[in-house]
Design a protein around this motif. Structure first.
Motif, mmCIF file in Angstrom:
data_model
loop_
_atom_site.group_PDB
_atom_site.id
_atom_site.type_symbol
_atom_site.label_atom_id
_atom_site.label_comp_id
_atom_site.label_asym_id
_atom_site.label_seq_id
_atom_site.Cartn_x
_atom_site.Cartn_y
_atom_site.Cartn_z
ATOM 1 N N THR A 166 0.820 -1.216 0.000
ATOM 2 C CA THR A 166 0.000 0.000 0.000
ATOM 3 C C THR A 166 0.853 1.265 0.000
ATOM 4 O O THR A 166 0.503 2.269 -0.613
ATOM 5 C CB THR A 166 -0.911 0.020 1.244
ATOM 6 O OG1 THR A 166 -1.601 -1.210 1.304
ATOM 7 C CG2 THR A 166 -1.907 1.159 1.169
ATOM 8 N N THR B 28 1.760 3.041 -3.306
ATOM 9 C CA THR B 28 0.707 3.445 -4.234
ATOM 10 C C THR B 28 0.972 4.821 -4.836
ATOM 11 O O THR B 28 1.684 5.638 -4.253
ATOM 12 C CB THR B 28 -0.668 3.455 -3.531
ATOM 13 O OG1 THR B 28 -1.664 3.725 -4.497
ATOM 14 C CG2 THR B 28 -0.720 4.543 -2.457
ATOM 15 N N ASP B 29 0.375 5.038 -5.989
ATOM 16 C CA ASP B 29 0.525 6.322 -6.654
ATOM 17 C C ASP B 29 -0.709 7.206 -6.425
ATOM 18 O O ASP B 29 -0.718 8.371 -6.766
ATOM 19 C CB ASP B 29 0.729 6.076 -8.158
ATOM 20 C CG ASP B 29 1.233 7.327 -8.861
ATOM 21 O OD1 ASP B 29 1.944 8.114 -8.193
ATOM 22 O OD2 ASP B 29 0.922 7.519 -10.039
ATOM 23 N N SER B 30 -1.763 6.611 -5.824
ATOM 24 C CA SER B 30 -3.015 7.377 -5.732
ATOM 25 C C SER B 30 -3.146 8.056 -4.369
ATOM 26 O O SER B 30 -2.375 7.796 -3.455
ATOM 27 C CB SER B 30 -4.204 6.452 -5.983
ATOM 28 O OG SER B 30 -4.687 5.953 -4.766
ATOM 29 N N ARG C 278 -6.090 2.106 -1.170
ATOM 30 C CA ARG C 278 -6.827 1.018 -1.795
ATOM 31 C C ARG C 278 -5.941 -0.186 -1.889
ATOM 32 O O ARG C 278 -4.727 -0.068 -1.887
ATOM 33 C CB ARG C 278 -7.206 1.417 -3.226
ATOM 34 C CG ARG C 278 -8.478 2.150 -3.263
ATOM 35 C CD ARG C 278 -9.090 2.109 -4.618
ATOM 36 N NE ARG C 278 -9.964 3.254 -4.680
ATOM 37 C CZ ARG C 278 -9.991 4.118 -5.669
ATOM 38 N NH1 ARG C 278 -9.214 3.939 -6.706
ATOM 39 N NH2 ARG C 278 -10.802 5.136 -5.651
ATOM 40 N N GLN D 166 -2.917 1.519 -6.697
ATOM 41 C CA GLN D 166 -3.071 1.988 -8.080
ATOM 42 C C GLN D 166 -1.757 2.595 -8.537
ATOM 43 O O GLN D 166 -1.439 3.707 -8.171
ATOM 44 C CB GLN D 166 -4.146 3.064 -8.141
ATOM 45 C CG GLN D 166 -5.344 2.801 -7.260
ATOM 46 C CD GLN D 166 -6.337 1.900 -7.936
ATOM 47 O OE1 GLN D 166 -6.845 2.232 -8.990
ATOM 48 N NE2 GLN D 166 -6.608 0.762 -7.340
ATOM 49 N N GLY D 167 -1.012 1.872 -9.338
ATOM 50 C CA GLY D 167 0.247 2.407 -9.848
ATOM 51 C C GLY D 167 1.306 2.430 -8.762
ATOM 52 O O GLY D 167 0.994 2.567 -7.583
ATOM 53 N N GLU E 46 -12.948 -0.397 0.287
ATOM 54 C CA GLU E 46 -12.203 -0.696 -0.936
ATOM 55 C C GLU E 46 -10.985 -1.545 -0.602
ATOM 56 O O GLU E 46 -9.979 -1.495 -1.303
ATOM 57 C CB GLU E 46 -11.779 0.615 -1.597
ATOM 58 C CG GLU E 46 -12.969 1.487 -1.924
ATOM 59 C CD GLU E 46 -12.545 2.721 -2.697
ATOM 60 O OE1 GLU E 46 -11.948 2.558 -3.776
ATOM 61 O OE2 GLU E 46 -12.795 3.835 -2.236
ATOM 62 N N ARG F 222 -12.468 -6.466 -2.149
ATOM 63 C CA ARG F 222 -11.996 -6.627 -3.525
ATOM 64 C C ARG F 222 -12.179 -8.091 -3.961
ATOM 65 O O ARG F 222 -12.733 -8.377 -5.011
ATOM 66 C CB ARG F 222 -10.524 -6.222 -3.540
ATOM 67 C CG ARG F 222 -9.877 -6.317 -4.852
ATOM 68 C CD ARG F 222 -10.227 -5.088 -5.642
ATOM 69 N NE ARG F 222 -9.888 -5.303 -7.021
ATOM 70 C CZ ARG F 222 -9.612 -4.311 -7.853
ATOM 71 N NH1 ARG F 222 -9.687 -3.065 -7.449
ATOM 72 N NH2 ARG F 222 -9.298 -4.574 -9.087
#
Lengths: 273, 281
Positions: free
Chosen positions: A37, A40-42, A46, A50-51, B120, B125
């Motif tokens: 985690t 993450t790039d976001s 999540r 993400q990325g 999330e 998931r």
């Protein structure tokens, strides 16, 4: 003797094996999830991330924008070093003293000094706050050191106590009969033999202080912010992704320190007892 | 002997001044009648004990601790059995895996479960991708989610003392049990668990004490709808600044947790007493 059809044995292997596998998964999984985690790039937390990027680590290391976190980390390390030093010094002396006491008395002393382990930490944290305030002491890093020292000393007592009980009494006796005084015997014979136990205890005490919540919750203040308390704040409000980056660094540091201490002191066996 | 007392004295004095004294003062403070702490009386204790809500909170707190103990036992004991039977090399690896979470901050482990249990998060998931549910499951801010999280957070505390007794069980005793015709299940319940009882009891006590006082995990994962005693203590002391009432709640936590731990210790002694302990090492 005839073997019974091995349905029982098969069910034993299956049930124990599955539950043990689940235990391993639940022990290791969360650590890996945090590490993933943190990359993450976001802006949202999540899973899967993400990325991939190191942006949250960059933001965390930014001395201007992450200053409060740095200050909390500095306070935490300072308090842990002092409290663990104090705990190692007084805890080692007490463990050696207790090891020479016989029977009931020794056990009683042991139980008393280990009691912070099973006592609700929160009750002691509040007690310390009330006590220090009634003594008209303002919140400070020194008070945090004292509070942490009380709750982390049991770790030193346990590892040093175990080392003392494994010490072959013939060795100090041999030293004494060869004419060495008590102090020389202690320094040249006993101390080198129990040194790994002392180091392991000091390390565990240090980590317990870095990790402490119940005492810091009551004794820290805006000026003397501590890292776990600040991280709690970051999780409660906006779920700042930097929490993941701090966590990533803490996991990495714990892992590396553990490898080093395992080499030097056989840490894990000492913790197991 | 005088040397021994001299060595214990510094820590003894420090514990008297900064451990015993604060706890005694906390007891005294709980007997102040009013918030300003001007006169003594039992008003706070009456206010605390005569309110059903507080009894429910005490019950929920103790129950949370017991559920966590049960879940850590369910997963931890099988792992300990695997550990006992493993080669020295694998024992080192398993021990490392058990100790590692213990040395990563409780707050970090709490955070991990937010990522796993969140709307999330990892579990939702999986559940959505596998089509097991149409809507994300609500796991955060439920007692189930909290118990799952605490199971991981506290499991090392159970395992360390249990692993310590497991390695001291003489394998010959187990062979004897098997050659006398006992099944593996019977050997487990009649030989291994009684021999391991002291370690199991010690581990359960540590897990119980830690889970019932785990304020940050309780408040972050449990949310504000689930109320446990630590939240009341913290809120009364730090938000409302009502020390006598906070002290009353803290002493109630202390006494109720100690009572359960005393029961656990007694149960451990009784279970251990059912076999003569032929341990070695």
């Amino acid at each position: 003797m005839a073997r019974r059809p091995n349905l029982g044995a098969a069910s034993y292997v299956l049930v124990v094996g599955l539950l043990a596998a689940l235990a391993l998964l639940i022990l290791v999984g969360p650590v890996l999830v945090v590490l993933a985690t943190s990359l993450t790039d976001s802006r949202a937390i999540r899973f899967p991330p993400q990325g991939l990027s190191l942006r949250w680590y960059e933001l965390l290391l930014d001395t201007v924008r992450s200053r409060p976190i740095h200050r909390a980390a500095g306070n935490t390390l300072q308090v842990a070093a002092l409290a663990a030093g104090l705990a190692t010094l007084l805890g080692t002396a007490a463990a050696i003293g207790i090891s020479t006491m016989r029977g009931r008395l020794g056990r009683l002393m042991d139980a008393f000094f280990l009691s912070p382990l099973v006592l609700p930490g929160l009750a002691f944290g509040l007690a310390a706050l009330v006590y220090f305030t009634l003594l008209r002491l303002r919140p400070s890093l020194e008070l945090l050191v004292i509070g942490h020292f009380i709750v982390i000393t049991p770790f030193v007592l346990r590892t040093v106590g175990a080392s003392m009980s494994q010490l072959d009494p013939a060795l100090p006796e041999a030293s004494r009969s060869l004419g060495a005084g008590p102090w020389r015997t202690f320094r040249r014979v006993t101390l080198p033999l129990i040194a790994p136990g002392i180091a392991a205890g000091g390390f565990l005490a240090f980590m317990a202080s870095v990790d402490n919540v119940p005492v810091s919750l009551f004794l820290s203040s805006a000026r003397t912010d501590m890292l776990p308390i600040r991280m709690w704040g970051m999780m409660e409000s906006t779920l700042d992704v930097r929490v993941a980056a701090v966590s990533g660094l803490l996991i990495l540091a714990a892992f590396l320190l553990m490898l080093v201490m395992e080499r030097l002191t056989g840490l894990t066996r000492r913790i197991r007892g | 002997m005088r040397l021994a007392w001299g060595l214990v004295a510094p820590l003894g004095l420090a514990y008297s001044a900064f451990f015993l004294a604060p706890l005694l003062i906390l007891g005294v403070v709980s007997f102040y009648q009013d918030e300003a702490m001007t006169e003594f009386g039992t008003a706070q204790w009456r206010r605390f004990l005569l309110d059903q809500f507080h009894w429910k909170v005490i019950g929920d707190t103790l129950l949370l601790g017991l559920k966590t103990v049960a879940a850590t036992l369910l997963l931890g004991l099988p792992l300990a059995l695997v550990y006992r039977a493993a080669s020295a090399r694998w024992q080192r690896v398993l021990l490392f895996i058990v100790v590692m979470p213990l040395l990563t901050s409780v707050v970090v482990r709490t955070f991990a479960w937010i990522v796993i249990l969140g709307r999330e998060g990892l579990i939702n998931r999986l559940v959505l991708d596998l089509g097991l549910a149409a809507e994300p499951l609500r796991l955060l801010q439920t007692e189930l989610g909290l118990v799952i999280s605490l199971t991981q957070i506290e499991m090392p505390l159970l395992l360390l003392p249990v692993l310590a007794v497991m390695v001291r069980i003489d394998p010959n005793v187990l062979d004897a049990s098997a050659s006398l015709g006992a099944s593996r299940w019977r050997t487990l319940f009649r030989v291994i668990l009684p021999l391991a009882a002291p370690g199991i009891a010690a581990g359960c006590a540590l897990v119980f004490a830690s889970a019932t006082t785990a304020f940050i995990s309780q408040s972050v994962i449990g949310g504000s709808r689930l109320v446990y005693l630590p939240a009341i203590i913290w809120q009364q002391a730090m938000v409302v600044a009502h020390w006598p009432f906070a002290a009353t709640a803290a002493i109630s936590l202390l006494l109720s947790v100690s009572a359960v731990i005393a029961v656990i210790a007694t149960a451990g002694r009784i279970a251990a007493g059912r076999v003569e302990a032929p341990t070695h090492g």
